[in-house]
Design an enzyme around this catalytic site. Sequence first.
Site, PDB file in Angstrom:
ATOM      1  N   ASP A  12       0.861  -1.171   0.000  1.00 42.49           N
ATOM      2  CA  ASP A  12       0.000   0.000   0.000  1.00 42.49           C
ATOM      3  C   ASP A  12       0.905   1.230   0.000  1.00 42.49           C
ATOM      4  O   ASP A  12       2.130   1.103  -0.116  1.00 42.49           O
ATOM      5  CB  ASP A  12      -0.980  -0.029   1.174  1.00 42.49           C
ATOM      6  CG  ASP A  12      -0.334   0.167   2.537  1.00 42.49           C
ATOM      7  OD1 ASP A  12       0.912   0.293   2.626  1.00 42.49           O
ATOM      8  OD2 ASP A  12      -1.075   0.203   3.534  1.00 42.49           O
ATOM      9  N   CYS A  69       2.473  -3.575   4.054  1.00 38.77           N
ATOM     10  CA  CYS A  69       1.632  -2.444   4.428  1.00 38.77           C
ATOM     11  C   CYS A  69       2.212  -1.922   5.739  1.00 38.77           C
ATOM     12  O   CYS A  69       3.323  -2.304   6.109  1.00 38.77           O
ATOM     13  CB  CYS A  69       0.149  -2.822   4.529  1.00 38.77           C
ATOM     14  SG  CYS A  69      -0.314  -3.955   5.847  1.00 38.77           S
ATOM     15  N   THR A  71       1.587  -2.491   8.967  1.00 38.68           N
ATOM     16  CA  THR A  71       1.902  -3.556   9.928  1.00 38.68           C
ATOM     17  C   THR A  71       2.189  -4.890   9.257  1.00 38.68           C
ATOM     18  O   THR A  71       2.710  -5.796   9.896  1.00 38.68           O
ATOM     19  CB  THR A  71       0.735  -3.788  10.904  1.00 38.68           C
ATOM     20  OG1 THR A  71      -0.401  -4.257  10.158  1.00 38.68           O
ATOM     21  CG2 THR A  71       0.396  -2.533  11.685  1.00 38.68           C
ATOM     22  N   HIS A 102       8.267 -25.162   7.356  1.00 41.67           N
ATOM     23  CA  HIS A 102       7.200 -25.958   7.960  1.00 41.67           C
ATOM     24  C   HIS A 102       5.836 -25.741   7.336  1.00 41.67           C
ATOM     25  O   HIS A 102       4.989 -26.634   7.400  1.00 41.67           O
ATOM     26  CB  HIS A 102       7.114 -25.677   9.456  1.00 41.67           C
ATOM     27  CG  HIS A 102       8.280 -26.202  10.223  1.00 41.67           C
ATOM     28  ND1 HIS A 102       8.316 -26.226  11.595  1.00 41.67           N
ATOM     29  CD2 HIS A 102       9.474 -26.718   9.821  1.00 41.67           C
ATOM     30  CE1 HIS A 102       9.474 -26.738  12.003  1.00 41.67           C
ATOM     31  NE2 HIS A 102      10.187 -27.038  10.940  1.00 41.67           N
ATOM     32  N   HIS A 137       5.250 -32.168   7.898  1.00 42.02           N
ATOM     33  CA  HIS A 137       4.746 -30.825   7.608  1.00 42.02           C
ATOM     34  C   HIS A 137       3.835 -30.837   6.382  1.00 42.02           C
ATOM     35  O   HIS A 137       2.873 -30.067   6.316  1.00 42.02           O
ATOM     36  CB  HIS A 137       5.908 -29.844   7.401  1.00 42.02           C
ATOM     37  CG  HIS A 137       6.861 -29.826   8.549  1.00 42.02           C
ATOM     38  ND1 HIS A 137       6.496 -29.398   9.814  1.00 42.02           N
ATOM     39  CD2 HIS A 137       8.156 -30.190   8.637  1.00 42.02           C
ATOM     40  CE1 HIS A 137       7.532 -29.499  10.627  1.00 42.02           C
ATOM     41  NE2 HIS A 137       8.553 -29.980   9.933  1.00 42.02           N
TER      42      HIS A 137
END
Length: 149
Positions: A12, A69, A71, A102, A137
């Site tokens: 963003d 972005c 966060t 994983h 996994h």
Amino acid sequence: MGTDKRIVLASDHAAIGLRRAIAAHVASKGWEVEDIGPQTPESVPYPEQGAAAAGRVASGDCRFGIILCGTGQGIMMAANKVRGIRCGVCSDTFSARMIRQHNDANMLSIGARVVGEALALDIVDAFLSAEFEGGRHATRVDMIAAMEG
């Protein structure tokens, strides 16, 4: 160059500078970079950017995606709504390595207001250099894929 070395980047408006630094960094390591922007600082909705990048990974056009972005959380949530995407937000190299090893993550999300440039580049390197371990996994990744319906 095939899709094995093609990566899509999107952000963003809050993360343009860090996205550009990451794009230059991965290009210097031999990756073909598809930077889908934005290119100007006007506000853009991170859900659209995350979904656009995820679409390129899910279609097979790009092997991996890196999205950013403020966060890293919101854009990651949007990307994960696209079928076939496994994206994690990482603020440290250990987590970036583990989501590849994983969880067979095919996208990485970073918060531009959370980590600085040097750490972000280390996170990207950890993500791109790790390989999926398979084995037990793979069974769990298959379980996640089955939840997509």
